[in-house]
Structures are given as structure tokens and as C-alpha cells.
Design a protein around this motif. Structure first.
Motif, mmCIF file in Angstrom:
data_model
loop_
_atom_site.group_PDB
_atom_site.id
_atom_site.type_symbol
_atom_site.label_atom_id
_atom_site.label_comp_id
_atom_site.label_asym_id
_atom_site.label_seq_id
_atom_site.Cartn_x
_atom_site.Cartn_y
_atom_site.Cartn_z
ATOM 1 N N SER A 107 0.820 -1.210 0.000
ATOM 2 C CA SER A 107 0.000 0.000 0.000
ATOM 3 C C SER A 107 0.855 1.261 0.000
ATOM 4 N N VAL A 108 2.092 1.156 0.411
ATOM 5 C CA VAL A 108 3.005 2.300 0.350
ATOM 6 C C VAL A 108 3.615 2.409 -1.045
ATOM 7 N N ALA A 109 3.951 1.266 -1.637
ATOM 8 C CA ALA A 109 4.626 1.275 -2.931
ATOM 9 C C ALA A 109 3.661 1.533 -4.082
ATOM 10 N N LEU A 110 2.410 1.127 -3.943
ATOM 11 C CA LEU A 110 1.452 1.253 -5.033
ATOM 12 C C LEU A 110 1.258 2.700 -5.503
ATOM 13 N N PRO A 111 1.047 3.671 -4.616
ATOM 14 C CA PRO A 111 0.905 5.048 -5.102
ATOM 15 C C PRO A 111 2.152 5.561 -5.822
ATOM 16 N N LEU A 112 3.324 5.142 -5.362
ATOM 17 C CA LEU A 112 4.552 5.574 -6.030
ATOM 18 C C LEU A 112 4.645 4.990 -7.435
ATOM 19 N N VAL A 113 4.290 3.715 -7.564
ATOM 20 C CA VAL A 113 4.325 3.075 -8.877
ATOM 21 C C VAL A 113 3.292 3.711 -9.803
ATOM 22 N N LEU A 114 2.094 3.976 -9.290
ATOM 23 C CA LEU A 114 1.059 4.609 -10.111
ATOM 24 C C LEU A 114 1.477 6.005 -10.565
ATOM 25 N N MET A 115 2.101 6.752 -9.672
ATOM 26 C CA MET A 115 2.561 8.088 -10.033
ATOM 27 C C MET A 115 3.639 8.006 -11.115
#
Length: 134
Positions: free
Chosen positions: A76-84
Motif C-alpha cells: 500500500s506504500v509502494a502502489l501510489p509511487l508506482v502509479l505516479m
């Protein structure tokens, strides 16, 4: 510590700081010793609290759903970074395609024009375009 106790502590500290130079040396030594003792008690109290809560917190991750969904917390921490990052790459690609399309349209307009290509290289043609634009 409630608000009244905290305000009282601030008032005492302020009063002591105002009259610090007027206090005798024996009083300042006793106050320094009392402060050291209070800090030592506070540290011991905090260490006991940490020692009591650490084993309880260590077992909390393995009970129930904590251990099973531990990977989900990291995800859940890495997902927003990957999406961005994917969004930024997508915007970059879109801008590149737009630039290529504009250049292709310009090249097609130049090549399909009735003027020969050598006219575009002539300095007099640039002067003609500038005066025509005014």
C-alpha cells in the motif's frame, strides 16, 4: 500531565529563571541534583513502559490477520509511487506523440506546398514573410 500542572511547571520555571542569579550556590546545587534525580526517575519510568509494551507489540504481528496481511502494508506504500511513476511516463509519451504529430503535419504542409524547398532557404523569403505578417 494535565494543563493546570503544565502551567504550574512553566510558572515555577519562569520564576526560578528570573531569580537565578540571586540564588545562593547551595540552592542551585540542590536544584541541579533534584533535576538529575527527576530525569533519572523519568528515564527509568519510560524504560519500564517500553520494556512492558515491546513484548506485547512483538506478538501482535503474528496474531490474527497481522502477519497474513503484512505484505499488504508494504504494498500500500509502494502502489501510489508506482502509479505516479506510470502516470508520469504516460504523460511524457503522450507529449512526445503530440510533438511528433505536429512536426509531421508541418513537414507535410511544407512538402505539399507549391513553393520549392529552396525558397524556404532564401533570406529574402524570410523578409517577405515578416513584412506580410505585419
Amino acid at each position: 500531565m494535565n494543563t493546570e500542572e503544565l502551567n504550574f511547571a512553566y510558572r515555577v520555571r519562569h520564576a526560578l529563571n528570573e531569580k537565578l542569579d540571586d540564588l545562593p550556590a547551595s540552592t542551585t546545587e540542590r536544584l541541579a541534583a533534584a533535576r538529575k534525580a527527576a530525569v533519572a526517575r523519568k528515564k527509568a519510568h519510560v524504560e519500564v513502559r517500553v520494556a512492558r509494551t515491546a513484548p506485547a507489540m512483538a506478538g501482535a504481528g503474528t496474531a490474527g490477520f497481522g502477519h497474513a496481511f503484512g505484505w499488504m502494508n508494504r504494498f500500500s506504500v509502494a502502489l501510489p509511487l508506482v502509479l505516479m511513476l506510470c502516470g508520469m511516463v504516460g504523460v511524457y509519451q503522450y507529449e512526445q506523440q503530440q510533438s511528433i504529430a505536429e512536426l509531421a503535419e508541418l513537414d507535410a504542409a511544407v512538402l505539399s506546398d507549391e513553393l520549392p524547398l529552396s525558397a524556404y532557404l532564401d533570406h529574402g523569403f524570410n523578409a517577405y514573410i515578416e513584412t506580410r505578417g505585419q
